[in-house]
Enzyme design. Structure first.
Site, mmCIF file in Angstrom:
data_model
loop_
_atom_site.group_PDB
_atom_site.id
_atom_site.type_symbol
_atom_site.label_atom_id
_atom_site.label_comp_id
_atom_site.label_asym_id
_atom_site.label_seq_id
_atom_site.Cartn_x
_atom_site.Cartn_y
_atom_site.Cartn_z
ATOM 1 N N ILE A 51 0.884 -1.163 0.000
ATOM 2 C CA ILE A 51 0.000 0.000 0.000
ATOM 3 C C ILE A 51 0.925 1.217 0.000
ATOM 4 O O ILE A 51 1.915 1.255 0.734
ATOM 5 C CB ILE A 51 -0.947 -0.011 1.227
ATOM 6 C CG1 ILE A 51 -1.901 1.186 1.228
ATOM 7 C CG2 ILE A 51 -0.191 -0.063 2.545
ATOM 8 C CD1 ILE A 51 -3.003 1.084 2.306
ATOM 9 N N SER A 52 0.624 2.205 -0.852
ATOM 10 C CA SER A 52 1.522 3.351 -0.991
ATOM 11 C C SER A 52 1.595 4.168 0.294
ATOM 12 O O SER A 52 0.659 4.206 1.089
ATOM 13 C CB SER A 52 1.065 4.253 -2.129
ATOM 14 O OG SER A 52 1.028 3.542 -3.331
ATOM 15 N N GLN A 53 2.737 4.849 0.435
ATOM 16 C CA GLN A 53 3.000 5.709 1.583
ATOM 17 C C GLN A 53 2.034 6.912 1.525
ATOM 18 O O GLN A 53 1.865 7.503 0.456
ATOM 19 C CB GLN A 53 4.422 6.198 1.358
ATOM 20 C CG GLN A 53 5.178 6.683 2.508
ATOM 21 C CD GLN A 53 6.516 7.230 2.007
ATOM 22 O OE1 GLN A 53 7.056 6.765 1.004
ATOM 23 N NE2 GLN A 53 7.019 8.221 2.716
#
Ligand code: SAH
Length: 218
Positions: free
Chosen positions: A68-70
């Site tokens: 999951i992206s930052q």
């Protein structure tokens, strides 16, 4: 105590508010983006055991060797795409667990999100269902070809790093449309491409680290 239990909803909201304050301190200025980040319960997009880390500024595993992206990168990309305009009809390549699609749903008129790993797309569908977002559509597809059936797009955002800019994505941009994607291998940089007629203006932004953009579906 699990962040998913109803009595923990308040704790999750407080953690989210702290995340948003941190994003502001890190330089995110677009109030609409910050409000969208406040709306989406990021902890509901990761495994329960990781829920307490959900509001840290880190990428987290979501299975299938993906992440999951930052939060900062999600906010930064959307803020840069929005500068001076609305996102309009938006294509997201690399839906993963669905988190960024949910954030986009609060700032775009329509969100088409494609993911090449079918079981991961099923996870995204499950994660998004309780949020009842009326303007998000998910599809299992190889996003290097874009999504011709709903083109053209005012905005295209890619959540995986490409070796070079896929031609289909540029072709599926509407006039005045913007495409943002990480480009590179070990050394990646965000690239924004803006279409003016048939001229594509390219600008390079900050260094980033994304999983690779792959071809085909599985
Ligand atoms: N947007 C997600 C990030 C997921 S990581 C979030 O909100 O957290 C990037 C995702 O891109 C992975 O799930 C990976 O499977 C997917 N991906 C990689 N290449 C792709 C392609 N060609 N088409 C569609 N999805 C792709």
């Amino acid at each position: 105590m699990s962040l998913r239990r109803p009595d923990a909803v308040q704790a999750a909201a407080r953690a989210r508010a702290r995340m948003v304050e941190r994003l502001r301190a890190q330089g995110i200025r677009d109030d609409k983006v910050l409000a969208a980040m406040m709306q989406v319960p990021r902890h509901a997009f990761v495994e329960e055991g990781l829920a307490y880390s959900a509001y840290d500024d880190t990428a987290l595993p979501i299975g299938y060797q993906q992440t999951i992206s930052q939060p900062f990168v999600v906010a930064k990309m959307i803020e840069a795409l929005r500068a001076g305009r609305e996102l309009g009809r938006t294509l997201e390549v690399g839906a993963g667990c669905g988190y960024q699609a949910a954030v986009l749903s609060f700032v775009a008129t329509e969100v088409y999100a494609v993911e090449r790993i079918r079981p991961l797309l099923d996870v995204a569908r499950e994660n998004l269902r309780p949020l009842r977002l009326p303007n998000v559509r998910l599809k299992c597809a190889d996003g290097t070809m874009g999504l011709p059936e709903a083109a053209p797009y005012d905005t295209i955002i890619v959540a995986a790093a490409a070796a070079s800019v896929p031609a289909s994505l540029k072709e599926q941009l509407a006039p005045g449309g913007r495409l943002m994607l990480p480009v590179g291998g070990a050394d990646q940089r965000l690239v924004m491409i803006e279409r003016q007629g048939n001229v594509f203006r390219e600008s390079r932004l900050e260094a980033v680290r994304f999983v690779p953009l792959l071809t085909g579906t599985e």
